[in-house]
Write an enzyme that holds these catalytic residues in place. Structure first.
Site, mmCIF file in Angstrom:
data_model
loop_
_atom_site.group_PDB
_atom_site.id
_atom_site.type_symbol
_atom_site.label_atom_id
_atom_site.label_comp_id
_atom_site.label_asym_id
_atom_site.label_seq_id
_atom_site.Cartn_x
_atom_site.Cartn_y
_atom_site.Cartn_z
ATOM 1 N N GLU A 185 47.103 48.302 17.899
ATOM 2 C CA GLU A 185 48.290 48.936 17.333
ATOM 3 C C GLU A 185 48.785 49.982 18.317
ATOM 4 O OE1 GLU A 185 47.938 51.981 14.516
ATOM 5 O OE2 GLU A 185 49.871 51.597 13.577
ATOM 6 N N ASP B 175 43.262 49.923 15.243
ATOM 7 C CA ASP B 175 44.182 50.928 14.704
ATOM 8 C C ASP B 175 44.360 52.077 15.715
ATOM 9 O OD1 ASP B 175 45.458 52.350 12.270
ATOM 10 O OD2 ASP B 175 43.976 53.790 13.026
HETATM 11 O O1 LIG Z 1 51.081 58.235 6.654
HETATM 12 C C1 LIG Z 1 49.896 58.378 6.810
HETATM 13 C C2 LIG Z 1 49.086 57.329 7.504
HETATM 14 C C3 LIG Z 1 49.741 56.555 8.379
HETATM 15 C C4 LIG Z 1 49.116 55.428 9.076
HETATM 16 C C5 LIG Z 1 47.834 54.976 8.783
HETATM 17 C C6 LIG Z 1 47.320 53.894 9.485
HETATM 18 C C7 LIG Z 1 48.066 53.255 10.464
HETATM 19 O O2 LIG Z 1 47.588 52.177 11.154
HETATM 20 C C8 LIG Z 1 49.349 53.745 10.761
HETATM 21 O O3 LIG Z 1 50.073 53.130 11.738
HETATM 22 C C9 LIG Z 1 49.861 54.817 10.075
HETATM 23 N N1 LIG Z 1 49.219 59.494 6.408
HETATM 24 C C10 LIG Z 1 49.974 60.529 5.713
HETATM 25 C C11 LIG Z 1 49.026 61.532 5.050
HETATM 26 C C12 LIG Z 1 48.066 62.155 5.982
HETATM 27 C C13 LIG Z 1 46.829 61.583 6.206
HETATM 28 C C14 LIG Z 1 45.856 62.185 6.985
HETATM 29 C C15 LIG Z 1 46.188 63.427 7.557
HETATM 30 O O4 LIG Z 1 45.252 64.076 8.310
HETATM 31 C C16 LIG Z 1 47.450 64.019 7.370
HETATM 32 C C17 LIG Z 1 48.394 63.375 6.579
HETATM 33 C C18 LIG Z 1 50.917 61.266 6.672
HETATM 34 O O5 LIG Z 1 51.850 61.882 6.231
HETATM 35 N N2 LIG Z 1 50.650 61.152 8.024
HETATM 36 C C19 LIG Z 1 51.471 61.805 9.071
HETATM 37 C C20 LIG Z 1 52.527 60.819 9.587
HETATM 38 C C21 LIG Z 1 51.875 59.459 9.994
HETATM 39 O O6 LIG Z 1 51.001 59.672 11.152
HETATM 40 C C22 LIG Z 1 49.884 58.839 11.294
HETATM 41 C C23 LIG Z 1 49.823 57.887 12.294
HETATM 42 C C24 LIG Z 1 50.856 57.678 13.302
HETATM 43 C C25 LIG Z 1 52.206 57.551 12.973
HETATM 44 C C26 LIG Z 1 53.149 57.320 13.983
HETATM 45 C C27 LIG Z 1 52.747 57.225 15.308
HETATM 46 O O7 LIG Z 1 53.645 56.986 16.318
HETATM 47 C C28 LIG Z 1 51.396 57.349 15.613
HETATM 48 O O8 LIG Z 1 51.030 57.215 16.921
HETATM 49 C C29 LIG Z 1 50.451 57.570 14.628
HETATM 50 O O9 LIG Z 1 48.736 57.055 12.447
HETATM 51 C C30 LIG Z 1 47.653 57.152 11.628
HETATM 52 C C31 LIG Z 1 46.587 56.284 11.859
HETATM 53 C C32 LIG Z 1 45.461 56.396 11.028
HETATM 54 O O10 LIG Z 1 44.401 55.580 11.240
HETATM 55 C C33 LIG Z 1 45.405 57.339 10.009
HETATM 56 C C34 LIG Z 1 46.494 58.200 9.786
HETATM 57 O O11 LIG Z 1 46.448 59.116 8.791
HETATM 58 C C35 LIG Z 1 47.636 58.100 10.601
HETATM 59 C C36 LIG Z 1 48.789 58.992 10.419
HETATM 60 O O12 LIG Z 1 48.766 59.848 9.495
#
Ligand SMILES: O=C(/C=C/c1ccc(O)c(O)c1)N[C@@H](Cc1ccc(O)cc1)C(=O)NCCCOc1c(-c2ccc(O)c(O)c2)oc2cc(O)cc(O)c2c1=O
Ligand SMILES: [Ca+2]
Length: 493
Positions: free
Chosen positions: A231, A195
């Site tokens: 990823e 991840d």
């Molecule tokens: O929407 C989410 C979670 C998304 C998510 C989770 C796992 C993944 O493998 C992934 O690809 C996305 N999380 C929600 C809620 C959240 C969670 C934790 C936090 O500290 C703040 C907010 C959210 O709105 N997140 C912000 C937008 C998504 O930004 C995230 C990305 C991400 C998105 C786009 C990119 O180009 C990139 O490089 C990274 O990766 C994650 C990886 C993780 O291991 C844990 C995370 O919280 C996230 C993650 O927040």
């Protein structure tokens, strides 16, 4: 390149997102083994933060607290039983591993009951202290979180959305992570989805992977390294590129799903150009990628580059999946989802956080199987749709052959063969295809595996006659539910 360790004659992964270990174990024996799937990608198996606001979102699985194998999917014994049963059924297990960060921003307890304080990078159950998280010495952003995705140092050394960024430059941290992965390897898993790989330096990943044992020799043969796919969300607009990660494993190819959605969902491009599908479309080499139409994150509208094809558009999902599985490019992964009540407000889904189907105590609901082989209890089970599981078998039968006789009969009408083993025709718009086409198959009567099954020596759907010249009459209405015909030598009456 990295070898997926599929058992012979298998070549497709299914992501059983948020499924419990006991349900995956049952699915390996009753369905995935018999239907020729290569592997299951399972949700993160390590202890994560219990997030109650919003109430138990799916993304709490991506907020590690420790490397103890206790989550809403089950405990270590259930995990072991699943891996052993699936391996015995010829189905591999790839674990989704979250090694870039721990949870952040608050304190609380995890799914194994362990206390943590994300504000001070205090995770006693590992243990990690704030010496093990990155800080201002290596992260120079204004608030310690990633602000500028075009600054590779910030993307790697700062906190991703506030999650505590692990200091992978330290041997102690590398040893702890490798210890977790080696524990999973000792249980019999075949590999890992890494991840948020974009947020780790390739050199640090290399150092961690160099510490990994070979996968179990009784199951996989001796001297085999774990399958690694990373990823890396790269659609071309950021500083960090997929190519940086080819040396440490395969990468997830997000461009793939966007390009196919342009053709099969948005119709902003034409299927007739798919004769050159593959690296000439600005995508990496076939051996360096895992390919998919959508994943757990972008099916909820997060992804850039345009909406992907999901189970909310069942017709396009079946067409796109048929093409993905019929074409040799990449190592394909099918998303298997759960229902949630999507509530689009101003372009965003207000419920995109919704976790898996659950009971009153917030435990995950079991997967129930209906008489017609579909799933109940809120599980979508796309992998159990006939038009999808029959294409998993198609891919297995044509393995090793190339694309032959690619033809288009209009902007959105295509057909191609896979050697002399299989043939597919697709109408991607509302038009009508009515042609005699050379299938390159031996003469005989074949079952169209999209409209039905090959059961007890007979076709339950359409039968396609191939004459002694290999020609068949193909008649497809683009307005029908399944405007695809697929035949192969494994379904010949
Ligand atoms: O929407 C989410 C979670 C998304 C998510 C989770 C796992 C993944 O493998 C992934 O690809 C996305 N999380 C929600 C809620 C959240 C969670 C934790 C936090 O500290 C703040 C907010 C959210 O709105 N997140 C912000 C937008 C998504 O930004 C995230 C990305 C991400 C998105 C786009 C990119 O180009 C990139 O490089 C990274 O990766 C994650 C990886 C993780 O291991 C844990 C995370 O919280 C996230 C993650 O927040
Ligand atoms: Ca990082």
């Amino acid at each position: 390149y990295s070898d997926p360790h599929c058992a012979p004659g298998r070549d497709t992964v299914v992501h059983l997102f948020e499924w419990k270990w006991n349900d995956i174990k049952a699915e390996c024996t009753r369905f995935l083994g018999p239907r020729g799937f290569c592997a299951v990608q399972v949700s993160p198996a390590n202890e994560n933060a219990v997030v109650t606001n919003p109430n138990r979102p799916w993304w709490e699985r991506y907020q590690p607290v420790s490397y103890k194998l206790i989550t809403r999917s089950g405990n270590e014994q259930e995990f072991r039983d699943m891996v052993q049963t699936c391996n015995n059924a010829g189905v591999r297990i790839y674990v989704d591993t979250v090694i870039n960060h721990m949870t952040g921003g608050y304190s609380g307890s995890g799914t194994a009951g362990d206390h943590f304080d994300g504000n001070s990078c205090s995770f006693p159950a590992v243990p990690y202290s704030n010496l093990d998280c990155n800080a201002g010495d290596v992260c120079h952003s204004s608030d310690g979180s990633i602000q500028n995705y075009n600054n590779p140092e910030e993307v790697r050394n700062c906190d991703l959305v506030g999650l505590k960024d692990l200091r992978l430059s330290k041997d102690y941290v590398r040893d702890k992570i490798a210890g977790y992965l080696n524990h999973l390897i000792s249980i019999g898993v075949a590999g890992f989805r890494v991840d948020a790989a974009k947020h780790m330096w390739p050199g640090d990943l290399e150092a961690v992977f160099a510490r990994l044992h070979n996968v179990d020799s009784n199951t996989f043969g001796s001297g085999k390294k774990p399958f690694i796919y990373q990823e890396v969300i790269d659609m071309g607009g950021e500083a960090i590129k997929m190519a940086e990660y080819f040396a440490t494993g395969r990468v997830t190819n997000f461009i793939y799903g966007v390009k196919l959605a342009d053709i099969f969902l948005r119709h902003t491009n034409q299927a007739k150009w798919l004769g050159s599908w593959g690296s000439s479309w600005g995508m990496p080499n076939t051996n360096d990628v895992v390919v998919f139409l959508s994943n757990h994150d972008n099916q909820r509208g997060h992804g850039g580059g345009g909406a992907p094809i999901t189970f909310f558009e069942p017709k396009q999902l079946k067409i796109g999946t048929a093409f993905m599985l019929a074409h040799p490019y990449g190592f394909p992964r099918i998303m298997s989802s759960y229902h949630w009540n999507r509530n689009i407000q101003g372009g965003d889904d207000a419920n995109n956080w919704a976790g898996p189907p659950h009971n009153n105590d917030m435990s995950t609901k079991s997967v129930t199987i209906n008489a017609d082989m579909t799933c109940g209890n809120g599980w979508v089970c796309e992998h159990r749709w006939r038009q999808i599981y029959n294409m998993v078998a198609f891919r297995n039968v044509v393995s090793g052959t190339g694309v032959l006789n690619f033809k288009s009969y209009g902007d959105q009408q295509i057909s191609f063969s896979r050697g002399s083993k299989g043939f597919i025709a697709i109408v991607a718009d509302g038009s009508h295809l009515n042609q005699n086409i050379n299938t390159n198959l031996p003469s005989g009567n074949y079952c169209d595996v999209i409209s039905g099954n090959y059961e007890n020596g007979a076709c339950t759907g359409k039968t396609i006659h191939v004459d002694s010249n290999g020609n068949a009459h193909i008649n497809i209405s683009g307005t029908s539910d399944d405007p695809v015909v697929a035949i192969h030598v494994g379904a010949k009456v």
